[in-house]
Design an enzyme around this catalytic site. Structure first.
Site, PDB file in Angstrom:
ATOM      1  N   MET A  73       0.813  -1.209   0.000  1.00 51.77           N
ATOM      2  CA  MET A  73       0.000   0.000   0.000  1.00 51.77           C
ATOM      3  C   MET A  73       0.847   1.259   0.000  1.00 51.77           C
ATOM      4  SD  MET A  73      -2.832   1.155   2.815  1.00 51.77           S
ATOM      5  CE  MET A  73      -4.037  -0.011   2.196  1.00 51.77           C
ATOM      6  N   LEU A  89      -5.998   6.918  -2.011  1.00 50.08           N
ATOM      7  CA  LEU A  89      -6.624   5.771  -1.365  1.00 50.08           C
ATOM      8  C   LEU A  89      -8.140   5.788  -1.560  1.00 50.08           C
ATOM      9  CD1 LEU A  89      -5.667   4.305   2.044  1.00 50.08           C
ATOM     10  CD2 LEU A  89      -8.042   4.845   1.614  1.00 50.08           C
ATOM     11  N   LEU A  95     -10.572  -0.685  -3.732  1.00 42.72           N
ATOM     12  CA  LEU A  95     -10.413  -0.695  -2.292  1.00 42.72           C
ATOM     13  C   LEU A  95     -11.673  -0.224  -1.575  1.00 42.72           C
ATOM     14  CD1 LEU A  95      -8.226  -1.130  -0.049  1.00 42.72           C
ATOM     15  CD2 LEU A  95      -7.814   1.320  -0.196  1.00 42.72           C
ATOM     16  N   ARG A 112     -10.166  14.075   6.699  1.00 40.77           N
ATOM     17  CA  ARG A 112      -9.416  13.165   7.562  1.00 40.77           C
ATOM     18  C   ARG A 112      -7.951  13.559   7.747  1.00 40.77           C
ATOM     19  NH1 ARG A 112     -11.912   8.272   8.745  1.00 40.77           N
ATOM     20  NH2 ARG A 112      -9.875   7.394   9.238  1.00 40.77           N
ATOM     21  N   TYR A 120       0.557  10.664  12.904  1.00 41.47           N
ATOM     22  CA  TYR A 120       1.936  10.584  12.431  1.00 41.47           C
ATOM     23  C   TYR A 120       2.879  11.351  13.334  1.00 41.47           C
ATOM     24  CZ  TYR A 120       1.382   8.234   7.986  1.00 41.47           C
ATOM     25  OH  TYR A 120       1.170   7.293   7.024  1.00 41.47           O
ATOM     26  N   SER A 127       6.294   7.668   7.219  1.00 41.00           N
ATOM     27  CA  SER A 127       6.164   6.220   7.098  1.00 41.00           C
ATOM     28  C   SER A 127       7.516   5.556   6.833  1.00 41.00           C
ATOM     29  CB  SER A 127       5.212   5.877   5.944  1.00 41.00           C
ATOM     30  OG  SER A 127       5.266   4.498   5.674  1.00 41.00           O
ATOM     31  N   ARG A 161       0.592   1.536  -3.949  1.00 45.56           N
ATOM     32  CA  ARG A 161      -0.686   1.910  -4.529  1.00 45.56           C
ATOM     33  C   ARG A 161      -0.999   3.394  -4.371  1.00 45.56           C
ATOM     34  NH1 ARG A 161      -2.979   1.401  -7.682  1.00 45.56           N
ATOM     35  NH2 ARG A 161      -5.171   0.904  -7.301  1.00 45.56           N
ATOM     36  N   TYR A 162      -0.552   4.001  -3.261  1.00 47.58           N
ATOM     37  CA  TYR A 162      -1.076   5.330  -2.939  1.00 47.58           C
ATOM     38  C   TYR A 162      -0.007   6.394  -2.709  1.00 47.58           C
ATOM     39  CZ  TYR A 162      -4.830   2.046  -2.268  1.00 47.58           C
ATOM     40  OH  TYR A 162      -5.722   1.021  -2.471  1.00 47.58           O
ATOM     41  N   CYS A 193      -8.786  -9.287  -1.716  1.00 46.45           N
ATOM     42  CA  CYS A 193      -9.082  -8.546  -2.939  1.00 46.45           C
ATOM     43  C   CYS A 193      -8.811  -7.057  -2.757  1.00 46.45           C
ATOM     44  CB  CYS A 193     -10.550  -8.753  -3.336  1.00 46.45           C
ATOM     45  SG  CYS A 193     -10.985 -10.478  -3.657  1.00 46.45           S
ATOM     46  N   HIS A 260      -5.546  -6.611  10.605  1.00 46.68           N
ATOM     47  CA  HIS A 260      -6.489  -5.581  10.166  1.00 46.68           C
ATOM     48  C   HIS A 260      -7.818  -6.231   9.820  1.00 46.68           C
ATOM     49  CE1 HIS A 260      -8.065  -1.932   8.544  1.00 46.68           C
ATOM     50  NE2 HIS A 260      -6.893  -1.308   8.595  1.00 46.68           N
ATOM     51  N   ASP A 337       6.780  -2.437  10.760  1.00 46.71           N
ATOM     52  CA  ASP A 337       6.083  -1.497  11.632  1.00 46.71           C
ATOM     53  C   ASP A 337       5.455  -0.368  10.820  1.00 46.71           C
ATOM     54  OD1 ASP A 337       6.249  -2.308  14.356  1.00 46.71           O
ATOM     55  OD2 ASP A 337       8.408  -1.934  14.294  1.00 46.71           O
ATOM     56  N   GLU A 340      -0.463   1.044  12.277  1.00 46.43           N
ATOM     57  CA  GLU A 340      -1.276   0.084  13.012  1.00 46.43           C
ATOM     58  C   GLU A 340      -0.518  -0.578  14.158  1.00 46.43           C
ATOM     59  OE1 GLU A 340      -1.433   0.353   9.724  1.00 46.43           O
ATOM     60  OE2 GLU A 340      -3.484   0.093   9.010  1.00 46.43           O
ATOM     61  N   GLU A 344      -1.580   2.429  16.840  1.00 52.21           N
ATOM     62  CA  GLU A 344      -2.786   1.762  17.321  1.00 52.21           C
ATOM     63  C   GLU A 344      -2.469   0.721  18.403  1.00 52.21           C
ATOM     64  OE1 GLU A 344      -6.810  -0.409  15.556  1.00 52.21           O
ATOM     65  OE2 GLU A 344      -5.106   0.007  14.231  1.00 52.21           O
ATOM     66  N   CYS A 400     -14.013 -14.506  -6.110  1.00 50.41           N
ATOM     67  CA  CYS A 400     -14.915 -14.606  -4.967  1.00 50.41           C
ATOM     68  C   CYS A 400     -16.301 -14.970  -5.493  1.00 50.41           C
ATOM     69  CB  CYS A 400     -14.966 -13.286  -4.205  1.00 50.41           C
ATOM     70  SG  CYS A 400     -13.422 -12.857  -3.377  1.00 50.41           S
ATOM     71  N   CYS A 403     -18.287 -11.899  -6.244  1.00 45.81           N
ATOM     72  CA  CYS A 403     -17.464 -10.780  -6.713  1.00 45.81           C
ATOM     73  C   CYS A 403     -18.310  -9.772  -7.496  1.00 45.81           C
ATOM     74  CB  CYS A 403     -16.336 -11.300  -7.598  1.00 45.81           C
ATOM     75  SG  CYS A 403     -15.270 -10.009  -8.267  1.00 45.81           S
ATOM     76  N   CYS A 408     -11.406  -7.759 -11.712  1.00 44.98           N
ATOM     77  CA  CYS A 408     -10.743  -8.904 -11.086  1.00 44.98           C
ATOM     78  C   CYS A 408     -10.584 -10.057 -12.070  1.00 44.98           C
ATOM     79  CB  CYS A 408     -11.539  -9.378  -9.864  1.00 44.98           C
ATOM     80  SG  CYS A 408     -11.397  -8.293  -8.435  1.00 44.98           S
TER      81      CYS A 408
END
Length: 420
Positions: A73, A89, A95, A112, A120, A127, A161-162, A193, A260, A337, A340, A344, A400, A403, A408
């Protein structure tokens, strides 16, 4: 698995001293407390993060023959990167499918961003995912060059991805490098997925959007939840932390494997993630001879919709109410690490919540990070895969049962038709 990004970032390091927030919320100074909290991983992350961020993987001058694309990610490296990370994202329909996504996603990302920036800030301001992935990848290809000279030279690429380097950017770089054999290697051991599936879709979309065929021969390592060396890594880290509990409390420790969570709407479509996480847990417990009671719990639930449970925080409360106050948290679906674990698990649960609940001793097992055995596992996975001449696992070919994403099937067909 940093799934859905619902904690929406991956954290860098931690403060050198972990602080306890008092029950009344008025005192957030670092102080002593009647309960004991320890995180070997948090301390290691702080030290390793400072050194490793300055190090660059060894460069190779020979033209690479085999390219390994490490899929994940990603996470913002600085506080200023948080907004763009969230925007990408929430724009990802694989997603998080949203109504009027092009309008709603920017609104949610902007709303957000301040709260995620604060999280952070609590753990260092960026990250470590790129740093850890580079460290893992560099160690992996060095081993591969030794054990598989026929497919050498090997080069790793990072495909997020982001955040940059994006998956599409990495694929383009691989094509320019003239890679002959390409392996899409998910860094999520357990398939979903929403994570691995989304990354593989990005590879397919890259070629489909340009209406071109790949020059490289593609295959994918799409899941590896019970790989023997992965299990050994987790088992050793669990045992290491159990041995650090007071001897008179050790047998009473409850191991909480935390992963998660997923919305039940995703689970009920037939996503294989829950059972693959469960398979990892079972193998780890077999390896340590079921020495302690344990549970698989789920973290990072967000919003009012039903999610896979029981949740990690509710489980901690419930165990404490029933007199089980010695706990070991194990991040079982994460390979390094990030928010999360460092925020968290380490702060929200193991400090604040544990203090409120009256926990006696709570520890968190170290993440895989730069573990040498884990890097050996990565190399073994790629080496075995290259020798198998398989384009994917048998499981990838099965959609799936319920799905709802037509891409996919197109992605699965893309990998299935590769000629190795």
């Amino acid at each position: 698995m940093a799934l859905l990004g619902l904690r929406l970032s991956l954290g860098l390091g931690v403060r050198r001293r972990l602080c306890v927030v008092a029950k009344n919320g008025l005192n957030n100074q670092c102080s002593s407390s009647p309960w004991q909290w320890h995180s070997t991983s948090a301390a290691a992350a702080a030290a390793a993060g400072q050194v490793a961020m300055k190090e660059k993987p060894q460069l190779r001058e020979r033209k690479p023959k085999t390219g390994i694309l490490m899929l994940n990610m990603g996470g913002p490296e600085t506080l200023d990167d948080v907004h763009d990370f969230l925007l990408r994202l929430f724009m990802d329909k694989d997603l998080i499918p949203l109504p009027a996504q092009s309008k709603l996603a920017p609104f949610i990302a902007k709303r957000r961003t301040p709260r995620i920036r604060e999280q952070y800030d609590r753990i260092g301001g960026g990250s470590p995912i790129k740093m850890w992935t580079a460290k893992q990848g560099d160690g992996m290809v060095k081993l591969l060059d030794e054990i598989s000279p026929e497919t050498a030279p090997h080069k790793f690429y990072i495909g997020f991805r982001y955040v940059h380097p994006l998956t599409e950017e990495a694929v383009e770089e691989m094509e320019k490098d003239g890679i002959e054999r390409a392996v899409a290697f998910t860094q999520y051991p357990q398939y979903s997925c929403s994570t691995t599936g989304s990354s593989l879709n990005a590879i397919y979309r890259y070629y489909n959007s340009k209406s071109i065929a790949p020059k490289m021969k593609w295959s994918t390592i799409d899941r590896w939840p019970t790989h023997p060396l992965l299990i050994q890594c987790f088992a050793e880290l669990v045992q290491q932390e159990l041995d650090r509990f007071p001897p008179d409390k050790r047998d009473d420790v409850v191991i909480l494997f935390s992963a998660h969570s997923l919305p039940m709407s995703v689970v009920n479509r037939g996503d294989p993630y829950p059972q693959e996480v469960g398979a990892t847990v079972q193998k780890v417990m077999e390896t340590i001879n079921f020495s302690n009671p344990y549970r698989l719990v789920w973290q990072s639930r967000v919003g009012p919709m039903p999610w896979l449970g029981p949740s990690t925080d509710v489980t901690i409360k419930g165990l404490c109410e029933r007199g089980r106050k010695n706990l070991l948290l194990v991040p079982i679906a994460f390979t390094s690490d990030h928010i999360e674990t460092l925020y968290e698990l380490d702060i929200e649960y193991a400090q604040v919540l544990a203090n409120e609940c009256g926990v006696e001793n709570i520890r968190r097992a170290e993440a895989l990070n730069g573990n040498h055995l884990f890097i050996k596992a990565l190399a073994d996975l790629v080496n075995t895969h290259l020798k198998s001449a398989e384009t994917s696992s048998k499981q990838l070919g099965l959609r799936c049962p319920l799905c709802v994403n037509p891409v996919c099937q197109e992605t699965k067909a893309f990998f299935a038709k590769q000629k190795l």
